[in-house]
Design an enzyme around this catalytic site. Structure first.
Site, short mmCIF file in Angstrom:
data_model
loop_
_atom_site.label_atom_id
_atom_site.label_comp_id
_atom_site.label_asym_id
_atom_site.label_seq_id
_atom_site.Cartn_x
_atom_site.Cartn_y
_atom_site.Cartn_z
N ASP A 14 0.83 -1.20 0.00
CA ASP A 14 0.00 0.00 0.00
C ASP A 14 0.87 1.26 0.00
O ASP A 14 2.07 1.21 0.32
CB ASP A 14 -0.90 -0.02 1.25
CG ASP A 14 -2.22 0.68 1.05
OD1 ASP A 14 -2.33 1.51 0.13
OD2 ASP A 14 -3.16 0.40 1.82
N ASP A 51 -11.03 1.80 -2.87
CA ASP A 51 -11.55 1.57 -1.52
C ASP A 51 -13.07 1.59 -1.51
O ASP A 51 -13.69 1.26 -0.51
CB ASP A 51 -11.03 2.64 -0.55
CG ASP A 51 -9.63 2.30 -0.05
OD1 ASP A 51 -9.21 1.15 -0.22
OD2 ASP A 51 -8.97 3.19 0.52
#
Ligand code: GLA
Length: 716
Positions: A460, A529
């Site tokens: 990430d 997301d």
């Protein structure tokens, strides 16, 4: 026949792909121009084109032709957007590049052409590289700049080094297609008329970006999903970038693209070589759909590290428990996931250092002793005993100031002296351009993977780079913007080389790091997301313009969705997530027995179509996703899978048939359906299925949130 032909006397080079030709020429006044980019053409025709070139006469203000150049420099009789800007010692600009030779060779992954230029006075060597392959319509280009002076010479300041400029041939009008967006709203596809003047897409954030993605497609305003000429350009780079389209009143359009953003300067020292990332170009006569399929095929054949694999069904704990992870609760949820048929269990954020929320711990990459008193071994072993592979979330480029790492190495972060270090999500960025930072990152990642046999990392990157300084490199700090990204690539490449079984997902707050540079070293990306199935349809639609389903991770999460609050039935959520690499990200403890049962069945259905979805050719059918009846079809050998969506019943009835594409017209297809029951069991020819279509049953054309999976098989 070699795909690259040269007529060195006339200084013409012609590059062929299966369906297209790309040709370049050094003119009598020494400029390297694009002669042609379009449907396949013979070498003789290309040479004739060079001979028939006319130089436009007229006023001294008339078009000088830099739009047609392959790498227009700042200088000479050029006033357009430069692809190359160099300031030489004494502040001299206006590079004068002279043709110095060519070479053509097979390089293991296609054929390569190199055209060499040198500056007329200063020791600068510029090489334009081209690569074509026999099984892809992508033309790949990049540039190397080398300071070939002796060590006492001064460096050259490179203010812009694009990988090249592409001329879009003369047409009555021009339209561009590109994606824009934001966090949780990536890949929103737009098509607009190209304005006269200069139009720039760019990212200054240090990842690839949520707000734009480094590609653009051009057409004359008439192309559709299935018809028309489309030219596309995409940059394979995960740092800052710029793409500028320049449309001239006199006609024609050029697109120049490369890494770096405005104002960033690279000091090219004697002996040093600067290589740009690759820039890829595609031409098709088959509309946006064919352009996407050309990109996808290229990604599967020449970009993704393990394209032959079928990606496992994953479970990820993030939306289920957020930071609240520990050994027992993760094992508990892992048991439920395994029972559904999940094959890879990934523990997300919250497992290391003092990371119980986003205020602390990044940089301290050891298991949190309160949560994992015996380390990660028992969880990893437990997951494997359940028959699943084990994966972990990491964010190697980041550090929380509240961490042992930052307290020990505050100098490792990207910063300028005398300036604030602004935090985002309470974190700063480590400078992966530094050798010591890369050594540290590789060290702990390598141990983590080796010690626990980690199968999968979600890598990430949760904030943009700001205040991009590198104090130890005073006077040359801008190289941070390139060397950070190269450093990330290097650590991932070393890790993969040492652990060939390791698979990696690219994530940057969802889909902030998706491009052909990162896809060369990761297996899939976390698309967004935002896991609301309705929003996902448009996000996935935009993603699919360039990137293949095999690299698009999509989870089924809880309803109502935690980000948008929208309630969507489980089956619809599954059918949307089946359009890529299926994952589950909901809190399974809260799913009813009926939902768990349904999920088990739907995972089973996905396993019967995933090879077709992940390895097949993709066709986008019906209306705009989310607007009416739409579908995504995948064709792989004899097998076809169609995912059909109808989110809202409108006042107008949905169409009675869904026309398929990409089938063999003369072959018969047997239709097996889950959901479109009326179509199940019947057979039809490809011609009928494409001309008339599959009948859409009432159940799907009716109320809200109806969807179906249809499987077809060609009968020989
Ligand atoms: C990012 C990712 C999420 C999750 C969190 C963890 O936002 O996109 O999927 O991993 O970080 O902090």
């Amino acid at each position: 026949m070699t795909p690259i032909a040269a007529d060195t006397d006339r200084r013409v080079w012609s590059l062929s792909t299966p369906n297209t030709t790309y040709a370049v020429h050094v003119t009598s006044d020494g400029r390297l121009v694009q002669l042609y980019w379009g449907a396949r053409m013979s070498v003789d025709e290309v040479v004739l084109l060079a001979q028939q070139r006319t130089t436009a006469g007229g006023s001294s203000f008339h078009l000088p032709g830099d739009v047609e150049e392959q790498l227009p420099v700042e200088g000479g009789l050029r006033w357009g957007v430069p692809s190359l800007q160099v300031t030489f010692p004494g502040g001299v600009r206006s590079a004068e590049l002279e043709f110095a030779g060519d070479s053509i060779e097979a390089d293991g992954d296609g054929h390569r052409l190199e055209l060499v230029f040198t500056d007329s006075h200063f020791p600068l060597r510029v090489v334009l590289h081209y690569r074509v392959r026999e099984d892809s319509d992508v033309v790949e280009r990049w540039v190397t700049l080398k300071h070939v002076g002796d060590e006492n010479e001064e460096p050259f300041a490179v203010g812009r080094a694009d990988a090249g400029s592409w001329l879009i041939p003369e047409r009555a009008d021009y339209r561009y297609s590109a994606v824009s967006g934001a966090w949780a709203a990536e890949n929103q596809l737009g098509r607009e008329r190209v304005p006269l003047g200069e139009f720039t897409l760019c990212n200054r954030r240090g990842n690839t970006g949520h707000h734009a993605n480094p590609w653009v497609m051009l057409d004359d305003g008439t192309a559709t999903e299935e018809h028309g000429e489309v030219w596309g350009v995409a940059l394979a780079w995960s740092g800052t970038w710029r793409i500028t389209a320049q449309r001239r009143f006199e006609g024609r359009l050029a697109v120049t693209a490369g890494f770096g953003h405005d104002g960033v300067t690279w000091q090219l020292r004697p002996g040093e070589e600067l290589t740009t990332p690759p820039l890829l170009g595609v031409y098709t006569e088959g509309g946006f759909g064919a352009a996407s399929r050309a990109w996808h095929r290229h990604a599967r054949a020449h970009v993704l590290p393990r394209p032959e694999e079928v990606r496992p069904v994953l479970y990820n704990s993030w939306e289920a428990v957020w930071f609240d992870v520990d050994e027992e609760s993760q094992l508990e949820i892992a048991r439920k996931a395994a029972d559904l048929g999940v094959e890879l269990f990934v523990m997300d954020d919250g497992w290391f250092g003092k990371r119980v929320n986003d205020h602390a711990g990044l940089g301290d990459w050891w298991p949190n002793p309160d949560r994992f008193p015996n380390g990660l071994g028992p969880l990893a072993d437990g997951v494997r005993k359940l028959g699943m592979a084990f994966g972990l979330w990491v964010e190697p480029e980041m550090v929380n100031p509240d961490s042992d790492l930052y307290r020990t190495h505050p100098d490792w972060t990207i910063h300028f002296p005398h300036r604030r270090r602004d935090e985002l999500r309470q974190q700063l960025v480590l400078n992966f351009g530094r050798d010591d930072v890369r050594t540290w990152a590789h060290g702990w990642l390598d141990r983590l993977v080796a010690d626990h046999g980690i199968d999968f990392l979600k890598w990430d990157m949760n904030r943009s780079i700001s205040q991009g300084g590198w104090p130890e490199r005073a006077g040359d700090q801008d190289r941070l913007w390139i060397e950070h990204t190269r450093g990330v690539y290097e650590v991932i490449d070393r890790l993969r080389a040492a652990h060939p079984g390791l698979r990696i997902e690219s994530c940057s707050g969802g889909g902030g790091r998706v491009d052909y540079g990162i896809l060369a070293r990761t297996d899939e990306v976390w698309t967004s997301d935002n896991t609301d199935a309705f929003h996902r349809q448009s996000i996935q639609h935009g993603y699919s313009q360039l990137y293949p389903a095999a690299a698009m991770a999509a989870w089924v999460t809880d309803s109502p969705n935690p980000i948008t609050g929208r309630a969507v039935p489980l089956e619809y959520r599954f059918h949307v997530a089946m359009a890529g690499v299926l994952g589950i990200g909901g809190n399974l403890h809260e799913w009813t027995d009926r939902e768990l049962e349904q999920a088990r069945e739907l995972i089973g259905v996905y396993k019967t179509i995933r090879e077709v979805v992940q390895h097949g050719d993709q066709y986008r059918l019906g209306s705009e996703p989310g607007q009416g009846l739409s579908a995504v079809e995948y064709v792989h050998g004899d097998n076809v899978a169609v995912l059909v969506y109808h989110p809202h019943a409108g006042v107008h009835p949905a169409p009675g048939h869904l026309r398929l594409a990409g089938l063999d017209p003369d072959a018969r297809y047997e239709v097996a359906s889950d959901g479109m029951a009326e179509a199940g069991g019947c057979t039809a020819t490809g011609r009928v299925l494409m001309a008339v279509g599959l009948p859409v049953p009432r159940r799907v054309a009716g109320g809200d949130w109806s969807s179906a999976v249809v499987r077809l098989r060609r009968i020989r």
